[in-house]
Design a protein around this motif. Structure first.
Motif, short mmCIF file in Angstrom:
data_model
loop_
_atom_site.label_atom_id
_atom_site.label_comp_id
_atom_site.label_asym_id
_atom_site.label_seq_id
_atom_site.Cartn_x
_atom_site.Cartn_y
_atom_site.Cartn_z
N ARG A 136 -38.92 8.44 -70.38
CA ARG A 136 -39.40 9.80 -70.15
C ARG A 136 -38.57 10.46 -69.04
O ARG A 136 -38.12 11.60 -69.16
CB ARG A 136 -40.88 9.81 -69.78
N ALA A 137 -38.31 9.72 -67.95
CA ALA A 137 -37.54 10.26 -66.84
C ALA A 137 -36.11 10.59 -67.28
O ALA A 137 -35.56 11.63 -66.89
CB ALA A 137 -37.52 9.28 -65.68
N LEU A 138 -35.50 9.72 -68.08
CA LEU A 138 -34.14 9.98 -68.55
C LEU A 138 -34.09 11.21 -69.45
O LEU A 138 -33.21 12.06 -69.30
CB LEU A 138 -33.60 8.75 -69.29
N VAL A 139 -35.04 11.31 -70.40
CA VAL A 139 -35.06 12.44 -71.34
C VAL A 139 -35.31 13.73 -70.58
O VAL A 139 -34.61 14.74 -70.78
CB VAL A 139 -36.12 12.21 -72.44
N GLU A 140 -36.29 13.72 -69.68
CA GLU A 140 -36.61 14.93 -68.91
C GLU A 140 -35.47 15.29 -67.97
O GLU A 140 -35.29 16.46 -67.63
CB GLU A 140 -37.91 14.73 -68.13
N GLY A 141 -34.70 14.31 -67.55
CA GLY A 141 -33.56 14.56 -66.66
C GLY A 141 -32.30 14.97 -67.41
O GLY A 141 -31.25 15.11 -66.82
N GLY A 142 -32.40 15.12 -68.73
CA GLY A 142 -31.26 15.57 -69.52
C GLY A 142 -30.25 14.46 -69.80
O GLY A 142 -29.11 14.73 -70.14
#
Length: 187
Positions: A136-142
């Motif tokens: 989730r953090a990677l996806v939200e961080g682009g």
């Protein structure tokens, strides 16, 4: 001082002093240098005297030791072969022990390997369980490509763990985060 510097250039120093100092200034500098030279000579003489005294003391000590050892020479000459034999035996024992580790040592090594393997397994499980939050953090961080790489490794492990409690839930959470229907690489 400037004279003690490692790259000191005497000719440049003399030329510079002659250019900036008057005759009286030159005499003061000369007087200071002579004073320093005398001080250094005195220190050198003191060091030589100290070392000479130590040499004489050491020579006297060696002479006394030789005098005390002379009566023991016959005894020590008979001990030399026995000491040599003991040293050879100890060396061969040490060598044979190094070549073959003891059973206790082998058991300890196996136990350490088992502990290390269990620790790696626990770390892997923790890493997989943390995957939804991490993805989730990677996806939200682009950083979608990193998330895809991470998910592929997690998916391989989760599929390997089919039937293990929690594995299916982790897989579903990760698929939801990665949007399985939007990318063929993910699902």
């Amino acid at each position: 001082s400037e004279l003690d510097a490692p790259g000191f250039d005497a000719e440049a120093y003399v030329a510079e002093v002659l250019g900036r100092e008057s005759l009286q200034g030159l005499l003061k500098i000369e007087s200071g240098l002579i004073s320093e030279i005398r001080g250094l000579d005195g220190e050198k003489k003191a060091l030589v005297y100290d070392n000479y005294s130590k040499l004489i003391t050491a020579t006297d000590t060696i002479r006394k030791m030789r005098t005390n050892m002379d009566p023991l020479i016959p005894t020590t000459s008979t001990l030399a072969p026995a000491i040599s034999h003991i040293a050879e035996t100890a060396a061969s024992l040490a060598e044979s022990l190094q070549e073959r580790p003891s059973q206790g040592q082998e058991a300890e090594e196996r136990e350490d390997e088992v502990k290390l393997k269990k620790q790696r397994q626990r770390d892997t499980v923790r890493w997989v369980l943390a995957a939804p939050r991490r993805l989730r953090a990677l996806v939200e961080g682009g950083r979608r490509s990193e998330a895809v790489e991470d998910w592929q490794e997690v998916r391989r492990l989760v599929e390997k763990w089919k039937g293990v409690d929690g594995a299916e839930e982790v897989k579903e959470q990760c698929l939801e985060i990665m949007g399985a229907d939007t990318s063929s690489n993910v699902g």
